[in-house]
Design an enzyme around this catalytic site. Structure first.
Site, PDB file in Angstrom:
ATOM      1  N   LEU A 104       0.863  -1.133   0.098  1.00  0.00           N
ATOM      2  CA  LEU A 104      -0.101  -0.253  -0.181  1.00  0.00           C
ATOM      3  C   LEU A 104       0.964   1.286   0.031  1.00  0.00           C
ATOM      4  O   LEU A 104       1.953   1.173   0.511  1.00  0.00           O
ATOM      5  CB  LEU A 104      -0.945  -0.015   1.367  1.00  0.00           C
ATOM      6  CG  LEU A 104      -1.911  -1.261   1.603  1.00  0.00           C
ATOM      7  CD1 LEU A 104      -2.532  -0.920   2.757  1.00  0.00           C
ATOM      8  CD2 LEU A 104      -2.913  -1.237   0.204  1.00  0.00           C
ATOM      9  N   ASP A 105       0.288   2.296  -0.730  1.00  0.00           N
ATOM     10  CA  ASP A 105       1.178   3.564  -0.475  1.00  0.00           C
ATOM     11  C   ASP A 105       1.358   3.998   0.756  1.00  0.00           C
ATOM     12  O   ASP A 105       0.507   3.340   1.830  1.00  0.00           O
ATOM     13  CB  ASP A 105       0.255   4.638  -1.196  1.00  0.00           C
ATOM     14  CG  ASP A 105       0.164   4.418  -2.701  1.00  0.00           C
ATOM     15  OD1 ASP A 105       0.875   3.742  -3.372  1.00  0.00           O
ATOM     16  OD2 ASP A 105      -0.867   4.772  -3.308  1.00  0.00           O
ATOM     17  N   ARG A 106       2.218   5.003   1.067  1.00  0.00           N
ATOM     18  CA  ARG A 106       2.556   5.266   2.598  1.00  0.00           C
ATOM     19  C   ARG A 106       1.277   5.617   3.265  1.00  0.00           C
ATOM     20  O   ARG A 106       1.267   5.363   4.609  1.00  0.00           O
ATOM     21  CB  ARG A 106       3.490   6.477   2.407  1.00  0.00           C
ATOM     22  CG  ARG A 106       4.250   7.089   3.909  1.00  0.00           C
ATOM     23  CD  ARG A 106       5.134   8.001   3.710  1.00  0.00           C
ATOM     24  NE  ARG A 106       4.161   9.335   3.281  1.00  0.00           N
ATOM     25  CZ  ARG A 106       4.767  10.266   3.220  1.00  0.00           C
ATOM     26  NH1 ARG A 106       5.994  10.455   3.512  1.00  0.00           N
ATOM     27  NH2 ARG A 106       3.855  11.443   2.854  1.00  0.00           N
TER      28      ARG A 106
END
Length: 311
Positions: free
Chosen positions: A145-147
């Site tokens: 997942l993105d940050r």
């Protein structure tokens, strides 16, 4: 076919060991059974013969050896050590068994080490957790997942499980469901966004809808409508980088708080990150079979929902 078998961890030897009992079979080699019924790759089987062990009825064997009903197959994976520094940190565990660890990732958390994040990533924290419990192995993320996207992340405990799940992702056998809060309300209550996504240049972080991009498919359904915003459920049929964020921008409903794809002066309602959450996963594991996993909305998303309901 082969029985499902059992999996057990042997911490004192640093190994994962799979036990199988052959069921009713017509004919076939050991390799045929393992690749056709259990999705072992030929490459992994060769590695296991070199570095681990595969035995048939307690004896060393060839992958070309025939198997018969009642035969016992034992596959022992080679010992592995962590390839990342273990650092204690927050870890919200949703599910764990002999094959996977599933966590609910928090916002502002990078999944794996980068140049600017060496010791504060989810991978560092997982390594510390496993090290404390004597769990061997490398950190293998099944999904990332993105940050600033929160929600479910799956970490495989061995190479076989990692391949097993990812091969099913390619056939859409793994269902990933997200929740997003968006500016504006989609014109339809539910639908499918099917437009290709690509990178405008090699050094570009941002993705865009482009004719020669990769096929990208996102299904959506409005869960709640707030007049000038909405809570939307999204199911991915493909898994392109930033797919949900790009697709929602494309239909005129960018994600609230998304600094990369929401530049039109839309209200952020106090959100410091994109209001996107990986809420549900349906997947199948070699040992445990079918799983349905959930991660509730984070505190900031719950607060956002309450704010929008009052608008």
């Amino acid at each position: 076919m082969l029985g499902r078998g059992d999996v057990m961890i042997m911490p004192e030897e640093g190994q994962f060991v799979y036990h199988y009992i052959v069921g009713d079979v017509k004919s076939g080699s050991l390799k045929d059974m393992l690749t056709n019924h259990y999705d072992y790759s030929s490459r992994l089987l060769r590695q296991l013969k070199r570095e681990g062990s595969i035995t048939l009825n307690g004896r060393d064997c060839w992958l070309t050896d025939p198997v018969r009903k009642g035969d016992q197959v034992v596959i022992a994976f080679p010992e592995e050590r962590f390839d990342i520094e273990a650092v204690k940190g927050p870890l919200d565990i949703v599910y764990e068994d002999d094959e996977v660890l599933v966590v609910n990732k928090d916002a502002n958390c990078v999944t794996h080490p980068t140049k600017s994040h060496q010791l504060d990533t989810l991978a560092n924290h997982v390594a510390w957790y496993w090290e404390e419990r004597g769990t061997p192995g490398k950190i293998r993320f099944v999904n990332r997942l993105d940050r600033d996207t929160t929600g479910l992340v799956v970490i495989a405990k061995n190479k076989y499980v990692h391949h097993y799940i990812q091969s099913r992702m390619k056939t859409n056998a793994v269902k990933k469901t997200y929740i997003a809060f968006v500016n504006n309300v989609p014109k339809e209550k539910e639908g499918c966004i099917r437009v290709p996504i690509g990178r405008p240049s090699e050094d570009s972080l941002e993705r865009i809808v482009m004719e020669d991009g990769k096929e990208s498919i996102t299904h959506f359904r409005i869960l709640e409508s707030y007049g000038k915003a909405a809570m939307v459920e999204l199911v991915l049929e493909t898994g392109r980088t930033h797919q949900i964020r790009v697709h929602l921008k494309y239909i005129g409903c960018p994600i609230i708080g998304d600094s990369l794809y929401n530049h039109d002066g839309n209200p952020s309602y106090g959100m410091a990150r994109q209001a996107l959450h990986a809420a549900k996963l349906n997947l199948t594991l070699p040992k445990s079979g079918e799983l349905e996993l959930f991660a509730g909305l984070t505190e900031d998303l719950v607060a956002l929902r309450e704010t929008l309901r009052k608008e």
